[in-house]
Write an enzyme that holds these catalytic residues in place. Structure first.
Site, short mmCIF file in Angstrom:
data_model
loop_
_atom_site.label_atom_id
_atom_site.label_comp_id
_atom_site.label_asym_id
_atom_site.label_seq_id
_atom_site.Cartn_x
_atom_site.Cartn_y
_atom_site.Cartn_z
N TYR A 142 -6.70 -10.26 -12.49
CA TYR A 142 -6.46 -11.67 -12.83
C TYR A 142 -7.16 -12.09 -14.13
O TYR A 142 -6.92 -13.17 -14.64
CB TYR A 142 -6.92 -12.60 -11.69
CG TYR A 142 -6.10 -12.45 -10.42
CD1 TYR A 142 -4.91 -11.73 -10.41
CD2 TYR A 142 -6.50 -13.04 -9.23
CE1 TYR A 142 -4.17 -11.58 -9.25
CE2 TYR A 142 -5.76 -12.91 -8.07
CZ TYR A 142 -4.59 -12.17 -8.09
OH TYR A 142 -3.84 -12.03 -6.94
N LYS A 194 -7.22 1.74 -4.46
CA LYS A 194 -6.10 2.68 -4.54
C LYS A 194 -6.55 3.86 -5.41
O LYS A 194 -6.00 4.09 -6.49
CB LYS A 194 -4.87 1.98 -5.13
CG LYS A 194 -4.22 0.98 -4.20
CD LYS A 194 -3.40 1.62 -3.10
CE LYS A 194 -2.15 2.27 -3.66
NZ LYS A 194 -1.42 3.01 -2.59
N ASP A 227 -3.32 -0.10 0.81
CA ASP A 227 -2.06 -0.26 1.56
C ASP A 227 -2.25 0.17 3.01
O ASP A 227 -1.77 -0.50 3.94
CB ASP A 227 -0.91 0.51 0.88
CG ASP A 227 -1.26 1.96 0.57
OD1 ASP A 227 -2.46 2.30 0.57
OD2 ASP A 227 -0.33 2.76 0.33
N ASP A 251 -7.12 -10.82 -2.55
CA ASP A 251 -6.30 -12.02 -2.44
C ASP A 251 -5.27 -11.82 -1.31
O ASP A 251 -5.11 -12.66 -0.41
CB ASP A 251 -5.58 -12.22 -3.79
CG ASP A 251 -5.02 -13.61 -3.94
OD1 ASP A 251 -5.19 -14.43 -3.03
OD2 ASP A 251 -4.39 -13.89 -4.99
N ASP A 255 -5.77 -13.31 2.83
CA ASP A 255 -4.78 -14.25 3.36
C ASP A 255 -4.15 -13.70 4.63
O ASP A 255 -3.96 -14.41 5.61
CB ASP A 255 -3.68 -14.53 2.33
CG ASP A 255 -4.00 -15.75 1.49
OD1 ASP A 255 -5.18 -16.12 1.44
OD2 ASP A 255 -3.07 -16.34 0.89
#
Ligand code: NAD
Length: 373
Positions: A142, A194, A227, A251, A255
């Site tokens: 970001y 990852k 993942d 993020d 959530d």
């Protein structure tokens, strides 16, 4: 005894409504347990714009830098929709996070037994769930440079770039934050990245492991690809205690984990930074929800997210773990009595309690627990 200082920024919309209830809880702690907080009040967001012409005044920022913790309600509302970008209420909140360099975002996912029916997962998978996601908040995809939308000079086609950047020190500090939090919990950390396809993930894994080996022998550390982590969060979330991950994965994962547990009106959060002059980590506590203009001023807001944010402040800034547990337990008891605001009602004929009535009941349960010893 004065345990420290707290800046209260109620903000806009339902922010002041839920914060009024938190103030009653703070008064209870002062009166009944003699836990004194040096509290200061100020404005942020639209209410600050109305008074100071800016969503975060310099004087407010100065106080924010001096106190041990900030408790913020919510900012925003349709009244401010047409303001120029830099004056929008949300800029006040983002400026606070940036100026205080709050790089570690704590998002708990906790399921109260009385609400296990609210999850999209089966009650046996979700009941008793208590995990903490630590998301890096100030770097990664970001913020990384270069970024932008460009035009390929040869083909004339547009392309977009974002860069995932992490320095060793940025990874180190959020890893330390996660290990310190795990020390106050069940001493387990799972780091997610990852590393199979991203160099940032390879460095992330190496640095987190190095910090653990050097300073945290008592913590059990595991690594998981993000993942696979998302899949495990839905398959068997109770395997986790603390999860630490980067800005982008955090993020998404926070959530997802938070909504395993029900309503937006139940979700607290904290953002932590480096130590202040008193040796405490800079900290801002706030509910995850916004200013909810659709229900503001009607006494309908669920105050629990803000009350649990205060409970996090007791635990993580003021080192009052037992007192935080007392408050969490009172919330749990109120919910199990079936008392709840409209956002938590499933059947049409159930009567919702008001914002104030829910807090009244939490105070009853706090008193009751004192009697029980
Ligand atoms: P929101 O979180 O304010 O509301 C979404 C929905 O959830 C609404 O239907 C609302 O009534 C409900 N809700 C939220 N909190 C609740 C509570 N405590 N009790 C009961 N119901 C609750 O999100 P939104 O509607 O997208 O945004 C409204 C305003 O809030 C916007 O100006 C937005 O920018 C701002 N916002 C601020 C923050 C913040 O201050 N941290 C976060 C998100 C949105």
């Amino acid at each position: 005894m004065t345990v420290g200082s707290l800046l209260i920024l109620p903000g806009d919309g339902i922010g002041p409504e839920v914060m009024d209830e938190v103030c009653r809880i703070i008064e209870w702690f002062e009166k009944k347990l003699k836990i004194q907080l040096d509290t200061k009040f100020d404005l942020v967001g639209g209410s600050a714009y109305d008074k100071y012409g800016t969503p975060l005044a310099d004087t407010t920022l100065k106080i924010a830098n001096e106190v041990d913790a900030i408790l913020l309600g919510a900012v925003g509302g349709p009244k401010y929709d047409n303001l120029e970008f830099s004056l929008k209420p949300e800029r006040g909140l983002l400026k606070l996070r940036k100026e205080l360099d709050l790089y570690s975002n704590l998002r708990p996912a906790q399921c109260f037994d009385a609400l296990s029916d609210y999850s999209s997962l089966k009650p046996n998978i979700i009941s008793g769930l208590d995990i903490m996601i630590v998301r890096e908040l100030s770097s990664g995809s970001y913020f990384g440079e270069p970024r932008g939308i460009e035009i390929n000079k040869k083909s004339g086609e547009r392309y977009a770039i974002n860069t995932t950047y992490y320095s060793e020190s940025e990874i180190e500090r959020v890893a330390i934050s996660a290990f310190e939090i795990a020390k106050k919990r069940n001493k387990k950390v799972c780091s997610m990245e990852k590393a199979n396809v991203m160099e940032v993930g390879v460095l992330w894994r190496e640095v987190v492991q190095k910090i653990k080996d050097k300073n945290y022998p008592e913590i059990e550390l595991s690594h998981m690809y993000a993942d696979a982590g998302a899949m495990q969060l839905v398959r068997w979330p109770k395997q986790f205690d603390v999860i630490v991950t980067d800005n982008l994965f955090g993020d998404l994962l926070s959530d997802c984990a938070a909504m395993l547990t029900g309503s937006l009106g139940m979700l607290p959060s904290a953002s932590l930074g480096n130590k202040n002059a008193n040796g405490k980590l800079k900290a801002m506590y706030e509910p995850v929800h916004g200013s909810a203009p659709d229900i503001s001023g009607k006494g309908l807001a669920n105050p629990i997210a803000c009350i649990l944010s205060f409970s996090m402040a007791l635990k993580y800034t003021f080192d009052l773990k037992k007192e935080a547990e007392l408050l969490d337990k009172s919330v749990e008891r109120v919910l199990s009595k079936g008392i709840r605001t409209a956002d938590l009602l499933q059947k049409e004929n159930q009567k919702p309690s008001s914002t104030k009535e829910v807090c009244d009941e939490i105070l009853v349960e706090l008193n009751q627990q004192l009697k029980e010893g």
